[in-house]
Design an enzyme around this catalytic site. Structure first.
Site, PDB file in Angstrom:
ATOM      1  N   PRO A   1       6.309  -4.852  -3.030  1.00 42.47           N
ATOM      2  CA  PRO A   1       5.657  -5.131  -4.310  1.00 42.47           C
ATOM      3  C   PRO A   1       6.102  -4.223  -5.459  1.00 42.47           C
ATOM      4  O   PRO A   1       5.635  -4.361  -6.570  1.00 42.47           O
ATOM      5  CB  PRO A   1       4.183  -4.921  -3.999  1.00 42.47           C
ATOM      6  CG  PRO A   1       4.176  -3.848  -2.941  1.00 42.47           C
ATOM      7  CD  PRO A   1       5.388  -4.116  -2.092  1.00 42.47           C
TER       8      PRO A   1
ATOM      9  N   SER B   1       6.780  -0.508  -4.916  1.00 44.00           N
ATOM     10  CA  SER B   1       6.433   0.911  -4.747  1.00 44.00           C
ATOM     11  C   SER B   1       7.662   1.822  -4.768  1.00 44.00           C
ATOM     12  O   SER B   1       7.605   2.935  -5.303  1.00 44.00           O
ATOM     13  CB  SER B   1       5.644   1.122  -3.453  1.00 44.00           C
ATOM     14  OG  SER B   1       6.377   0.674  -2.340  1.00 44.00           O
ATOM     15  N   TRP B   2       8.781   1.383  -4.188  1.00 44.33           N
ATOM     16  CA  TRP B   2       9.998   2.204  -4.252  1.00 44.33           C
ATOM     17  C   TRP B   2      10.507   2.275  -5.692  1.00 44.33           C
ATOM     18  O   TRP B   2      10.926   3.340  -6.161  1.00 44.33           O
ATOM     19  CB  TRP B   2      11.078   1.640  -3.323  1.00 44.33           C
ATOM     20  CG  TRP B   2      10.939   2.109  -1.903  1.00 44.33           C
ATOM     21  CD1 TRP B   2       9.784   2.428  -1.253  1.00 44.33           C
ATOM     22  CD2 TRP B   2      12.002   2.309  -0.959  1.00 44.33           C
ATOM     23  NE1 TRP B   2      10.048   2.813   0.046  1.00 44.33           N
ATOM     24  CE2 TRP B   2      11.410   2.749   0.251  1.00 44.33           C
ATOM     25  CE3 TRP B   2      13.376   2.149  -1.007  1.00 44.33           C
ATOM     26  CZ2 TRP B   2      12.148   3.038   1.391  1.00 44.33           C
ATOM     27  CZ3 TRP B   2      14.128   2.430   0.131  1.00 44.33           C
ATOM     28  CH2 TRP B   2      13.522   2.881   1.317  1.00 44.33           C
TER      29      TRP B   2
ATOM     30  N   ASP C   1      13.792  -9.025  -5.027  1.00 43.62           N
ATOM     31  CA  ASP C   1      13.026  -9.451  -3.860  1.00 43.62           C
ATOM     32  C   ASP C   1      12.801 -10.965  -3.906  1.00 43.62           C
ATOM     33  O   ASP C   1      12.818 -11.585  -4.971  1.00 43.62           O
ATOM     34  CB  ASP C   1      11.674  -8.744  -3.782  1.00 43.62           C
ATOM     35  CG  ASP C   1      11.101  -8.745  -2.370  1.00 43.62           C
ATOM     36  OD1 ASP C   1      11.257  -7.726  -1.673  1.00 43.62           O
ATOM     37  OD2 ASP C   1      10.530  -9.770  -1.961  1.00 43.62           O
TER      38      ASP C   1
ATOM     39  N   ASP D   1      16.818 -14.387  -3.792  1.00 41.34           N
ATOM     40  CA  ASP D   1      17.340 -14.125  -2.455  1.00 41.34           C
ATOM     41  C   ASP D   1      18.566 -13.224  -2.581  1.00 41.34           C
ATOM     42  O   ASP D   1      19.600 -13.640  -3.117  1.00 41.34           O
ATOM     43  CB  ASP D   1      17.707 -15.459  -1.790  1.00 41.34           C
ATOM     44  CG  ASP D   1      18.291 -15.286  -0.398  1.00 41.34           C
ATOM     45  OD1 ASP D   1      18.385 -14.137   0.091  1.00 41.34           O
ATOM     46  OD2 ASP D   1      18.658 -16.307   0.218  1.00 41.34           O
ATOM     47  N   PHE D   2      18.459 -11.995  -2.080  1.00 39.80           N
ATOM     48  CA  PHE D   2      19.558 -11.051  -2.230  1.00 39.80           C
ATOM     49  C   PHE D   2      20.836 -11.548  -1.561  1.00 39.80           C
ATOM     50  O   PHE D   2      21.941 -11.231  -2.013  1.00 39.80           O
ATOM     51  CB  PHE D   2      19.188  -9.679  -1.655  1.00 39.80           C
ATOM     52  CG  PHE D   2      20.346  -8.716  -1.659  1.00 39.80           C
ATOM     53  CD1 PHE D   2      20.777  -8.132  -2.843  1.00 39.80           C
ATOM     54  CD2 PHE D   2      21.026  -8.422  -0.486  1.00 39.80           C
ATOM     55  CE1 PHE D   2      21.867  -7.276  -2.857  1.00 39.80           C
ATOM     56  CE2 PHE D   2      22.118  -7.562  -0.492  1.00 39.80           C
ATOM     57  CZ  PHE D   2      22.531  -6.985  -1.674  1.00 39.80           C
TER      58      PHE D   2
ATOM     59  N   ASP E   1      15.069  -1.510   1.490  1.00 40.52           N
ATOM     60  CA  ASP E   1      13.925  -1.496   2.407  1.00 40.52           C
ATOM     61  C   ASP E   1      13.679  -2.933   2.890  1.00 40.52           C
ATOM     62  O   ASP E   1      12.598  -3.264   3.364  1.00 40.52           O
ATOM     63  CB  ASP E   1      12.691  -0.952   1.692  1.00 40.52           C
ATOM     64  CG  ASP E   1      11.628  -0.447   2.656  1.00 40.52           C
ATOM     65  OD1 ASP E   1      11.993   0.065   3.730  1.00 40.52           O
ATOM     66  OD2 ASP E   1      10.428  -0.568   2.350  1.00 40.52           O
TER      67      ASP E   1
ATOM     68  N   LYS F   1      17.386   0.280   5.557  1.00 44.12           N
ATOM     69  CA  LYS F   1      16.424   0.243   6.662  1.00 44.12           C
ATOM     70  C   LYS F   1      16.974  -0.606   7.804  1.00 44.12           C
ATOM     71  O   LYS F   1      17.525  -1.684   7.582  1.00 44.12           O
ATOM     72  CB  LYS F   1      15.084  -0.337   6.211  1.00 44.12           C
ATOM     73  CG  LYS F   1      14.098  -0.477   7.373  1.00 44.12           C
ATOM     74  CD  LYS F   1      12.671  -0.494   6.925  1.00 44.12           C
ATOM     75  CE  LYS F   1      12.224  -1.848   6.447  1.00 44.12           C
ATOM     76  NZ  LYS F   1      10.772  -1.864   6.134  1.00 44.12           N
TER      77      LYS F   1
END
Length: 234
Positions: free
Chosen positions: A74, A76-77, A103, A120-121, A145, A185
């Protein structure tokens, strides 16, 4: 008739598993100190502390950097990256960074960041959007992430996140500044070494890190690749 009964039983079992998982998640959230800390610091979720801890220990982020945050929702990073790169113009005496968050989900705006929600990455269209925003600028730090929706089947989940990780590596290699950093990640599995070896072809150092904020029972960890060498020339 037998097939119909079997389907009903299967659906019932799935419902029970979902309910059990939901209860476990709620109980874990209630007892998690980082959930409360996130609320106190106005972070959008507890994962902010993962990046905070990794950056405090490894000095990944600096003022003036161009950073792409993949799997950002959402946000936070991104909330951590913005002040640490000074992309919100807070300090006029420091270089101003550029922060892009991507995202599949939509995200509420964050001052100092350009957010590409519903994107979509892994799509070339998204890559084209990012390149347009970069305007020929190279990236200093790629953060990912990003993770798939877990199926509960360990080897399948590992395959899915590794596929995503390879797309991050490809993007990083094609768009990073020499000396750049890539943080990805991953989950435990037998393909991690292959990913590590590929990163070592393009980066000076690669190591596994796991912040304290990652839950102890979680299979997640991060690969930190530093010192991008530039594209390999034949």
């Amino acid at each position: 008739m037998k097939k119909l009964k079997a389907l009903k039983v299967c659906s019932y079992l799935k419902m029970i598993i979902r309910e059990h998982s939901s209860k476990e998640w709620l109980n874990r959230q209630k007892s998690d100190p980082y959930v409360e800390k996130a609320k106190m610091n106005n972070y959008r979720c507890r994962s902010a502390f993962k990046l905070l801890q990794m950056d405090d220990k490894h000095s990944i982020l600096k003022p003036g950097q161009c950073v792409v945050d993949i799997g950002a929702a959402p946000g936070s990073w991104t909330q951590i990256v913005v002040p640490r790169t000074n992309s919100d113009f807070t300090n006029k005496n420091l270089p101003t960074g550029l922060v892009i968050g991507i995202d599949l989900q939509q995200m509420f705006p964050i001052n100092g960041a350009i957010l590409l929600g519903n994107s979509d990455f892994t799509s070339t269209k998204t890559w084209d959007k990012i390149k347009t925003i970069l305007n020929n600028r190279l990236i200093d730090v790629v953060l990912s992430d990003m993770a798939p929706n877990a199926t509960g089947v360990k080897h399948l989940d590992h395959d899915l996140i590794i596929k995503m990780a390879f797309s991050v590596v490809k993007f990083s290699v094609m768009n990073s500044n020499v000396g750049g950093t890539c943080l990805i990640k991953i989950w435990d599995g037998n393909q991690n070494m292959e990913l590590e070896n590929i990163l070592l072809k393009f980066y000076s150092t690669v190591k596994y890190i796991k912040p304290t904020a990652s839950r102890s029972d979680s299979a997640e960890k991060y690969l930190l690749a530093r010192g991008f060498k530039g594209l390999i020339k034949n």
